[in-house]
Scaffold this active site. Structure first.
Site, short mmCIF file in Angstrom:
data_model
loop_
_atom_site.label_atom_id
_atom_site.label_comp_id
_atom_site.label_asym_id
_atom_site.label_seq_id
_atom_site.Cartn_x
_atom_site.Cartn_y
_atom_site.Cartn_z
N CYS A 71 16.22 30.88 37.30
CA CYS A 71 16.44 30.90 35.85
C CYS A 71 15.39 30.03 35.16
CB CYS A 71 17.85 30.39 35.54
SG CYS A 71 18.23 30.48 33.78
N CYS A 75 18.83 23.65 32.38
CA CYS A 75 20.14 22.97 32.28
C CYS A 75 20.26 21.97 33.44
CB CYS A 75 21.25 24.00 32.33
SG CYS A 75 20.95 25.39 31.21
N CYS A 78 22.52 22.54 36.64
CA CYS A 78 22.65 23.87 37.26
C CYS A 78 21.82 24.08 38.52
CB CYS A 78 22.29 24.94 36.23
SG CYS A 78 22.69 26.61 36.81
N CYS A 115 34.47 38.51 35.74
CA CYS A 115 33.36 37.99 34.94
C CYS A 115 32.05 38.01 35.73
CB CYS A 115 33.68 36.56 34.50
SG CYS A 115 32.36 35.87 33.50
N CYS A 147 34.12 40.81 31.63
CA CYS A 147 33.52 39.70 30.93
C CYS A 147 32.12 39.53 31.52
CB CYS A 147 34.36 38.44 31.19
SG CYS A 147 33.59 36.90 30.62
N CYS A 207 34.24 33.61 24.87
CA CYS A 207 34.74 32.64 25.84
C CYS A 207 33.72 31.50 25.80
CB CYS A 207 34.77 33.29 27.23
SG CYS A 207 35.02 32.12 28.57
N ARG A 279 40.97 27.46 30.42
CA ARG A 279 40.72 27.84 31.82
C ARG A 279 40.11 26.69 32.62
NH1 ARG A 279 37.80 32.31 30.90
NH2 ARG A 279 39.79 33.34 30.68
N1 SAM Z 1 23.36 31.52 32.55
C1 SAM Z 1 24.46 31.71 31.70
C2 SAM Z 1 24.55 30.65 30.64
O1 SAM Z 1 23.96 29.63 30.77
O2 SAM Z 1 25.27 30.90 29.66
C3 SAM Z 1 25.78 31.77 32.42
C4 SAM Z 1 26.05 31.05 33.67
S1 SAM Z 1 26.26 29.31 33.53
C5 SAM Z 1 26.28 28.97 35.25
C6 SAM Z 1 27.91 29.10 32.93
C7 SAM Z 1 28.43 27.71 32.79
O3 SAM Z 1 28.77 27.18 34.03
C8 SAM Z 1 27.53 26.67 32.18
O4 SAM Z 1 27.48 26.79 30.80
C9 SAM Z 1 28.21 25.38 32.62
O5 SAM Z 1 29.18 24.99 31.69
C10 SAM Z 1 28.87 25.78 33.92
N2 SAM Z 1 28.19 25.18 35.08
C11 SAM Z 1 27.00 25.52 35.59
N3 SAM Z 1 26.67 24.73 36.64
C12 SAM Z 1 27.70 23.87 36.80
C13 SAM Z 1 27.95 22.81 37.70
N4 SAM Z 1 27.10 22.45 38.65
N5 SAM Z 1 29.12 22.13 37.60
C14 SAM Z 1 30.00 22.48 36.63
N6 SAM Z 1 29.80 23.48 35.75
C15 SAM Z 1 28.66 24.15 35.81
C1 DTB Z 2 32.31 28.79 32.97
O1 DTB Z 2 32.49 28.02 32.01
N1 DTB Z 2 32.41 28.44 34.22
C2 DTB Z 2 32.07 29.54 35.10
C3 DTB Z 2 31.92 30.70 34.11
N2 DTB Z 2 31.99 30.06 32.85
C4 DTB Z 2 30.73 31.58 34.18
C5 DTB Z 2 30.85 29.24 35.92
C6 DTB Z 2 30.98 27.95 36.64
C7 DTB Z 2 29.76 27.81 37.45
C8 DTB Z 2 29.84 26.57 38.30
C9 DTB Z 2 28.62 26.32 39.06
C10 DTB Z 2 28.27 27.36 40.05
O2 DTB Z 2 29.15 27.93 40.75
O3 DTB Z 2 27.08 27.62 40.17
FE1 SF4 Z 3 20.19 29.31 33.72
FE2 SF4 Z 3 22.03 27.79 34.91
FE3 SF4 Z 3 21.25 27.21 32.45
FE4 SF4 Z 3 22.76 29.42 32.88
S1 SF4 Z 3 23.40 27.30 33.18
S2 SF4 Z 3 20.92 29.24 31.62
S3 SF4 Z 3 21.98 30.01 34.92
S4 SF4 Z 3 19.95 27.14 34.30
#
Ligand code: SAM
Ligand code: DTB
Ligand code: SF4
Length: 333
Positions: A71, A75, A78, A115, A147, A207, A279
């Site tokens: 990506c 973030c 992530c 989702c 979703c 959401c 959730r």
């Molecule tokens: N890439 C898309 C975005 O950023 O909207 C969707 C996927 S992203 C993984 C969805 C959400 O997962 C993020 O906004 C964050 O709140 C949560 N998330 C991602 N990595 C995480 C982590 N290591 N621990 C907890 N929550 C996480």
């Molecule tokens: C959200 O708030 N939590 C979910 C869903 N929306 C997409 C994703 C959590 C991702 C947690 C980190 C991972 O599994 O990579």
């Molecule tokens: Fe990309 Fe992860 Fe950020 Fe979603 S949360 S935009 S997958 S770096």
């Protein structure tokens, strides 16, 4: 440079002013709620919860990572950012048939929402988007709520997703407006709100939630909830994530949160956004049954279930069924 005063700019500004006013009001209420003891707060949350929801039911949702890693966003939490050196297997968009198999399995495990998440900065046009539209139609035809969470989108794409039958679009604001730039530098809080606007304009449910444990302070948490509560309409679901620290990310050694802060956030989300599904999402595999139960009492009524979220582990659907059964509750149909 002075921005030209087009009708859209003026309309956007009026909308943002309105949003700011309702955010200020929400923040005042949240400040008051924050002063309450946990028993008082949970009592209030229960009153609201019982007015709008069946307190014995928990909705099960399953996630599928349809395109993983690489990506371009940064973030800090992530595993999927190309800018962090994480131990993640990058995978291009999966075969439609494989994803639909997962959806079938999710339904068999009691999930009513499926989702699909893709690690894109914004939705690409062309074949990949056509596949997503096809997936949305198919998941809907299976009688589940489709979703997706695909990054930023434009109005036309939102309209097409609506037409395909999309139930909800997940797009978290993650943290407060003030803290946003400390966590993500490749987009702004305003970008996030603009995508949410497009989703709402298309008539798709939003959401949107956030993540705890990324170095935010209590004021950031309050402000994040105030922004979520002042979205109009309010989000129909609010995921609360607790950081799962990922080796190789800037937040790999972040200080864990206090569990009672999670309970507080859940209860305040329940009170301020009364009709939404609150959730429990990331980090649940590290929570005891007792902590999850306390969150349910505080108003959480949905979980992400299965073996995996997108890239991080979960305890598995059967463990979740056992907990719901042990509590004498049921999985929402
Ligand atoms: N890439 C898309 C975005 O950023 O909207 C969707 C996927 S992203 C993984 C969805 C959400 O997962 C993020 O906004 C964050 O709140 C949560 N998330 C991602 N990595 C995480 C982590 N290591 N621990 C907890 N929550 C996480
Ligand atoms: C959200 O708030 N939590 C979910 C869903 N929306 C997409 C994703 C959590 C991702 C947690 C980190 C991972 O599994 O990579
Ligand atoms: Fe990309 Fe992860 Fe950020 Fe979603 S949360 S935009 S997958 S770096």
């Amino acid at each position: 440079m002075k921005i030209k005063e087009s009708p859209t700019n003026v309309a956007n500004e009026i909308q943002r002013n309105k949003q700011q006013q309702s955010e200020d009001l929400a923040l005042k209420q949240i400040n008051e709620l924050y002063k309450l003891s946990i028993p008082e707060l949970i009592f209030k949350a229960q009153l609201v919860h019982r007015e709008f929801h069946n307190p014995n039911e928990i909705q099960f949702c399953t996630l599928s990572s349809i395109k993983t890693g690489a990506c371009p966003e940064d973030c800090s939490y992530c595993s999927q950012s190309a800018r962090h050196n994480t131990d993640l297997e990058v995978e291009p968009l999966q075969e439609v048939s494989k994803i639909l198999e997962e959806a079938k399995e999710a339904k068999a495990q009691g999930s009513t929402r499926f989702c699909m998440g893709a690690a894109w900065r914004s939705i690409p046009e062309g074949k990949q988007f056509d596949s997503v539209l096809h997936l949305v139609r198919e998941v809907k035809a299976m009688n589940m709520e489709p979703c997706v969470t695909l990054g930023m989108l434009n109005q036309e794409q939102a309209n097409q997703l609506k037409e395909a039958g999309l139930h909800s679009y997940n797009h978290n604001i993650d943290t407060s407006r003030d803290n946003y730039a400390n966590i993500i530098s490749t987009r702004t809080f305003e970008d996030r709100l603009n995508t949410i606007d497009a989703v709402q304009n298309a008539g798709i449910n939003v959401c949107s939630g956030g993540i705890l444990g990324i170095g935010e302070n209590i004021e950031d948490r309050k402000s994040m909830l105030a922004t979520l509560a002042s979205l109009s309409p309010q989000p129909s679901s609010v995921p609360i994530n607790v950081l799962v620290p990922i080796a190789g990310t800037p937040l790999e050694a972040a200080e864990p949160i206090d569990n009672m802060d999670l309970v507080r956030m859940v209860a305040i989300a329940r009170i301020m956004i009364p009709q939404s599904k609150v959730r429990l999402s990331a980090g649940r595999h590290n929570m005891t049954d007792e902590l999850q139960t306390l969150c349910f009492i505080a108003g959480a009524n949905s979980i992400h279930t299965g073996d995996k979220l997108l890239t991080t582990p979960l305890a598995g659907g059967s463990k979740d069924h056992q907990l719901i059964e042990k509590l004498g509750m049921s999985v929402a149909k």
